[in-house]
Write an enzyme that holds these catalytic residues in place. Sequence first.
Site, PDB file in Angstrom:
ATOM      1  CE  LYS A   1      -1.701   0.447  -4.251  1.00  0.00           C
ATOM      2  NZ  LYS A   1      -0.781   0.189  -5.337  1.00  0.00           N
TER       3      LYS A   1
ATOM      4  CB  SER B   1       0.653  -3.453  -4.538  1.00  0.00           C
ATOM      5  OG  SER B   1       0.644  -2.100  -5.361  1.00  0.00           O
TER       6      SER B   1
ATOM      7  CB  SER C   1       1.146  -2.371  -8.542  1.00  0.00           C
ATOM      8  OG  SER C   1       2.231  -2.827  -7.734  1.00  0.00           O
TER       9      SER C   1
END
Length: 483
Positions: free
Chosen positions: A47, A146, A170
């Site tokens: 990420k 996210s 997330s």
Amino acid sequence: MSSFPRINIPKVLEAQAKYNMFTCVRPVAMHIENPHSLLNMKLCAIKDNICGIPEPTTCGSKMLKNYRSPFKATVLEMLENYGTVIVGKTNMDEFGMGSTNTNSVFGPVYNPSFDKTQKKLSKYTLSESQDIEETYDFPKHIAGGSSGGSAAAVASNVVDFALGTDTGGSVRLPASYCGVVGFKPTYGRLSRWGVIQYAQSFDTVGILSRDVDTSKVVFDYLNEFDEKDPTSLLPSHRERIDELVETRNKGLHKLRIGIPKQLNLDIDSKVRESWIKLISQLFDQDHDIYPVDIPSIEHSIPSYYTLVPSEAASNLARYDGIRYGYRSELDSKGDVLFAPTRDEGFGEEVKRRILIGNFNLSHEAYINHYLKAQNLRHQIKLDFDRVFRFPNVLTSSQPSSEGVDILIAPTSLSTAPTVEEANSMTPLEVFVNDALTVPSSLAGLPTCSIPMKTPEPIGMQVIGQFGDDNLVLNASRLIQQFM
């Protein structure tokens, strides 16, 4: 260090063109040989709020679009030392703020599980019947946020696993939407050093994969104390947890499973049916099922969205364009210092949460909002301690013989909405998306979302007591095997 022969760069770039899941892809994947590691030559995506070299670390924001970190995050360095091949950095909601992965300067991430498909139709005429195939472009669905880019990279089969971060769901929410496994460990289990902060008392590095076994292997390798991370779980606590687990496991033959009454919300009928089916199958396998009452988690959303924006407002105050990051040309005019930079560099959702956070920290609202939310968070932790029969080593809770081993609930209120539906949501509707995931985040509990075998991806989450990560993963593996 050697080049990696297995990675298929054209396949990665093809998937990127379809799903927009990467912010950058390494043109030549390199890795450190470690033949003794189970992670050797495994493909991984990271990420884009986890600092690495040489790629930029952007957090999906214009503010950091060209920022290059001078160091690597601990978890990234560990993976590379274990022989993992890093394919690239994944797209995300800006600074982790969002549950749709549409709040990125790089654009939205699309869900690979809702790819363009073909329908076979029968066309009838007066003289004959013939089959024809027609291809339809279905509406694109969100991957969830996210960590949507990480979930999409796993779901599209271009990596073996991916790292994300979970603040209030997330990792788990995109895992549910994309039909993959999403594991959020106990807060403090995995190092946060080198992870760009959103809300530091919530942020947890999580693992996404296609099966629980892979997540378990990655977790075992990364589950170490890091002296550079002030929130890392202390060795003494880790040792005490291991002792308690060893004692407990000697007498653990079947699971006591709790179904939280307060998480029985306004859930989509398809999600509810999957929940009931899973509970029935666990009951048929001779596990004990109990309804449990955790009254304080009804206040999870207001508590979470008071505390998290407050921490975010403080953490994001450093982005002024003076030392690093984006800087507006208007900042050099007159007496203006950095207001235009922050206005241009941050997206709408980030600015909204900064405003909420600064309000909650203001003199007028601090006592009525922030302190009350902290008290609610403490009560939520105590209520979770009361329903588990495994003790919490941080609160020194007394285990109850009538308590449960794990909790099971849906991960999301519905299946993945389309991008158009997500863009039409009000901020309140976006916040409510996290209703099923934020309770365990407030208490720092290990939680794993497992995909059900349904036409559209639906995830169920297994929640365990603080530190009881291995039981959560073992129960998740059991569920994945028969589901």
